[in-house]
Scaffold this motif. Structure first.
Motif, mmCIF file in Angstrom:
data_model
loop_
_atom_site.group_PDB
_atom_site.id
_atom_site.type_symbol
_atom_site.label_atom_id
_atom_site.label_comp_id
_atom_site.label_asym_id
_atom_site.label_seq_id
_atom_site.Cartn_x
_atom_site.Cartn_y
_atom_site.Cartn_z
ATOM 1 N N ILE A 133 0.849 -1.184 0.000
ATOM 2 C CA ILE A 133 0.000 0.000 0.000
ATOM 3 C C ILE A 133 0.885 1.235 0.000
ATOM 4 C CG2 ILE A 133 -0.175 0.087 2.526
ATOM 5 C CD1 ILE A 133 -3.106 1.004 2.142
ATOM 6 N N THR A 134 0.468 2.281 -0.703
ATOM 7 C CA THR A 134 1.192 3.549 -0.661
ATOM 8 C C THR A 134 0.611 4.426 0.441
ATOM 9 O OG1 THR A 134 -0.276 4.424 -2.380
ATOM 10 C CG2 THR A 134 1.830 3.495 -3.091
ATOM 11 N N ASN A 135 1.382 5.385 0.897
ATOM 12 C CA ASN A 135 0.967 6.151 2.069
ATOM 13 C C ASN A 135 -0.001 7.261 1.730
ATOM 14 O OD1 ASN A 135 3.096 7.716 0.794
ATOM 15 N ND2 ASN A 135 3.052 9.012 2.595
ATOM 16 N N ASP A 136 -0.023 7.727 0.467
ATOM 17 C CA ASP A 136 -0.835 8.905 0.193
ATOM 18 C C ASP A 136 -1.981 8.641 -0.763
ATOM 19 O OD1 ASP A 136 1.966 10.316 -1.666
ATOM 20 O OD2 ASP A 136 0.872 8.445 -1.879
ATOM 21 N N ASP A 137 -1.684 8.122 -1.966
ATOM 22 C CA ASP A 137 -2.775 7.926 -2.915
ATOM 23 C C ASP A 137 -3.480 6.590 -2.735
ATOM 24 O OD1 ASP A 137 -0.702 7.170 -5.857
ATOM 25 O OD2 ASP A 137 -0.753 6.349 -3.825
ATOM 26 N N GLY A 138 -3.018 5.791 -1.764
ATOM 27 C CA GLY A 138 -3.750 4.586 -1.421
ATOM 28 C C GLY A 138 -3.744 3.487 -2.447
ATOM 29 N N MET A 139 -2.739 3.464 -3.318
ATOM 30 C CA MET A 139 -2.647 2.342 -4.256
ATOM 31 C C MET A 139 -2.402 1.066 -3.458
ATOM 32 S SD MET A 139 -0.335 3.952 -7.316
ATOM 33 C CE MET A 139 -0.392 2.414 -8.232
ATOM 34 N N ILE A 140 -3.065 -0.009 -3.888
ATOM 35 C CA ILE A 140 -2.987 -1.269 -3.155
ATOM 36 C C ILE A 140 -2.741 -2.414 -4.115
ATOM 37 C CG2 ILE A 140 -4.353 -2.954 -1.842
ATOM 38 C CD1 ILE A 140 -5.683 -0.639 -0.401
ATOM 39 N N PHE A 141 -1.950 -3.357 -3.655
ATOM 40 C CA PHE A 141 -1.702 -4.591 -4.394
ATOM 41 C C PHE A 141 -1.992 -5.779 -3.472
ATOM 42 C CE2 PHE A 141 0.274 -7.976 -6.614
ATOM 43 C CZ PHE A 141 1.080 -8.653 -5.704
ATOM 44 N N TYR A 142 -2.623 -6.795 -4.044
ATOM 45 C CA TYR A 142 -2.798 -8.074 -3.353
ATOM 46 C C TYR A 142 -2.321 -9.194 -4.270
ATOM 47 C CZ TYR A 142 -5.965 -5.784 -0.013
ATOM 48 O OH TYR A 142 -6.504 -4.962 0.947
ATOM 49 N N ALA A 143 -1.626 -10.144 -3.703
ATOM 50 C CA ALA A 143 -1.322 -11.358 -4.448
ATOM 51 C C ALA A 143 -2.620 -12.112 -4.695
ATOM 52 C CB ALA A 143 -0.347 -12.225 -3.655
ATOM 53 N N ASP A 144 -2.682 -12.816 -5.807
ATOM 54 C CA ASP A 144 -3.898 -13.568 -6.145
ATOM 55 C C ASP A 144 -4.262 -14.559 -5.046
ATOM 56 O OD1 ASP A 144 -3.238 -13.810 -9.732
ATOM 57 O OD2 ASP A 144 -4.171 -12.233 -8.524
ATOM 58 N N SER A 145 -3.248 -15.100 -4.388
ATOM 59 C CA SER A 145 -3.478 -16.136 -3.382
ATOM 60 C C SER A 145 -4.177 -15.616 -2.132
ATOM 61 C CB SER A 145 -2.150 -16.790 -2.990
ATOM 62 O OG SER A 145 -1.243 -15.815 -2.509
ATOM 63 N N VAL A 146 -4.217 -14.284 -1.945
ATOM 64 C CA VAL A 146 -4.812 -13.734 -0.723
ATOM 65 C C VAL A 146 -5.991 -12.807 -1.005
ATOM 66 C CG1 VAL A 146 -2.579 -13.894 0.416
ATOM 67 C CG2 VAL A 146 -3.340 -11.688 -0.507
ATOM 68 N N LYS A 147 -6.284 -12.553 -2.280
ATOM 69 C CA LYS A 147 -7.398 -11.663 -2.614
ATOM 70 C C LYS A 147 -8.705 -12.184 -2.021
ATOM 71 C CE LYS A 147 -5.680 -9.586 -6.900
ATOM 72 N NZ LYS A 147 -5.800 -9.552 -8.382
ATOM 73 N N GLY A 148 -9.453 -11.271 -1.426
ATOM 74 C CA GLY A 148 -10.724 -11.636 -0.822
ATOM 75 C C GLY A 148 -10.602 -12.152 0.592
ATOM 76 N N ARG A 149 -9.383 -12.425 1.045
ATOM 77 C CA ARG A 149 -9.173 -12.928 2.409
ATOM 78 C C ARG A 149 -8.368 -11.952 3.262
ATOM 79 N NH1 ARG A 149 -6.191 -17.344 3.240
ATOM 80 N NH2 ARG A 149 -4.865 -17.050 1.393
ATOM 81 N N PHE A 150 -7.420 -11.267 2.655
ATOM 82 C CA PHE A 150 -6.554 -10.347 3.376
ATOM 83 C C PHE A 150 -6.923 -8.913 3.016
ATOM 84 C CE2 PHE A 150 -2.526 -13.233 3.852
ATOM 85 C CZ PHE A 150 -3.321 -14.234 4.384
ATOM 86 N N THR A 151 -6.777 -8.015 3.988
ATOM 87 C CA THR A 151 -7.026 -6.598 3.763
ATOM 88 C C THR A 151 -5.896 -5.781 4.369
ATOM 89 O OG1 THR A 151 -9.430 -6.965 3.864
ATOM 90 C CG2 THR A 151 -8.642 -4.696 4.075
ATOM 91 N N ILE A 152 -5.310 -4.916 3.553
ATOM 92 C CA ILE A 152 -4.238 -4.044 4.040
ATOM 93 C C ILE A 152 -4.819 -2.655 4.264
ATOM 94 C CG2 ILE A 152 -3.439 -3.364 1.719
ATOM 95 C CD1 ILE A 152 -0.543 -3.488 2.849
ATOM 96 N N THR A 153 -4.454 -2.050 5.374
ATOM 97 C CA THR A 153 -4.888 -0.687 5.683
ATOM 98 C C THR A 153 -3.721 0.072 6.297
ATOM 99 O OG1 THR A 153 -5.690 -1.390 7.864
ATOM 100 C CG2 THR A 153 -7.308 -1.315 6.077
ATOM 101 N N ARG A 154 -3.871 1.383 6.375
ATOM 102 C CA ARG A 154 -2.798 2.191 6.934
ATOM 103 C C ARG A 154 -3.373 3.252 7.861
ATOM 104 N NH1 ARG A 154 -4.141 4.629 2.105
ATOM 105 N NH2 ARG A 154 -4.147 6.897 2.125
ATOM 106 N N ASP A 155 -2.583 3.651 8.829
ATOM 107 C CA ASP A 155 -2.894 4.780 9.708
ATOM 108 C C ASP A 155 -1.709 5.710 9.605
ATOM 109 O OD1 ASP A 155 -3.142 6.584 11.840
ATOM 110 O OD2 ASP A 155 -4.211 5.131 13.059
ATOM 111 N N ASN A 156 -1.835 6.727 8.747
ATOM 112 C CA ASN A 156 -0.691 7.610 8.496
ATOM 113 C C ASN A 156 -0.275 8.371 9.752
ATOM 114 O OD1 ASN A 156 -0.492 6.792 5.856
ATOM 115 N ND2 ASN A 156 -1.613 8.533 5.018
ATOM 116 N N ALA A 157 -1.214 8.722 10.595
ATOM 117 C CA ALA A 157 -0.874 9.453 11.813
ATOM 118 C C ALA A 157 0.028 8.624 12.711
ATOM 119 C CB ALA A 157 -2.141 9.851 12.555
ATOM 120 N N LYS A 158 -0.218 7.332 12.740
ATOM 121 C CA LYS A 158 0.599 6.431 13.555
ATOM 122 C C LYS A 158 1.739 5.811 12.771
ATOM 123 C CE LYS A 158 -3.166 5.077 16.671
ATOM 124 N NZ LYS A 158 -3.955 3.931 17.217
#
Length: 126
Positions: free
Chosen positions: A50-75
């Motif tokens: 995941i990028t810190n500003d524009d929120g681009m996200i990548f998931y490997a095919d093996s984890v799509k629909g099961r894993f979720t990446i998120t960010r807290d820029n303040a922290k």
């Protein structure tokens, strides 16, 4: 730059874990944070990034629909919520970071990342 990964553990198939990557000293305005994993005898695999500003996200095919990446820029923290875990998800999970150019594709390969934290073991077993 320091990255601290945590949250691994032993979970039964179908269970969930949330990994946390706390970063410090990342100075570029635009950067990507990625999760990678390596199982014994296998190559390091890009899981999600995941990028810190524009929120681009990548998931490997093996984890799509099961894993979720998120960010807290303040922290300056990135999370990986892992649901419906499978035995094949068992690996040491690492987080990594690198500077990015805001218009460029999100880096997905381990070799593209400059800064790495220590790993956290995830074991999915009954």
């Amino acid at each position: 730059v320091q990255l601290q990964a945590s949250g691994g553990g032993l979970v039964q198939p179908g269970g969930s874990l949330r990994l946390t990557c706390a970063t410090s000293g990342v100075t570029p305005d635009h950067y990507a944070t990625g999760w990678f994993r390596q199982a014994p005898g296998k190559e390091c695999e890009g899981v999600s990034c995941i990028t810190n500003d524009d929120g681009m996200i990548f998931y490997a095919d093996s984890v799509k629909g099961r894993f979720t990446i998120t960010r807290d820029n303040a922290k300056k923290t990135v999370y990986l919520q892992m649901n419906s875990l499978k035995p094949e998800d068992t690996a040491v999970y690492y987080c990594a970071a690198r500077a990015v150019i805001i218009t460029s594709p999100i880096p997905k390969a381990a070799a593209e990342y400059d800064y790495w934290g220590q790993g956290t073991q995830v074991t999915v077993s009954s």
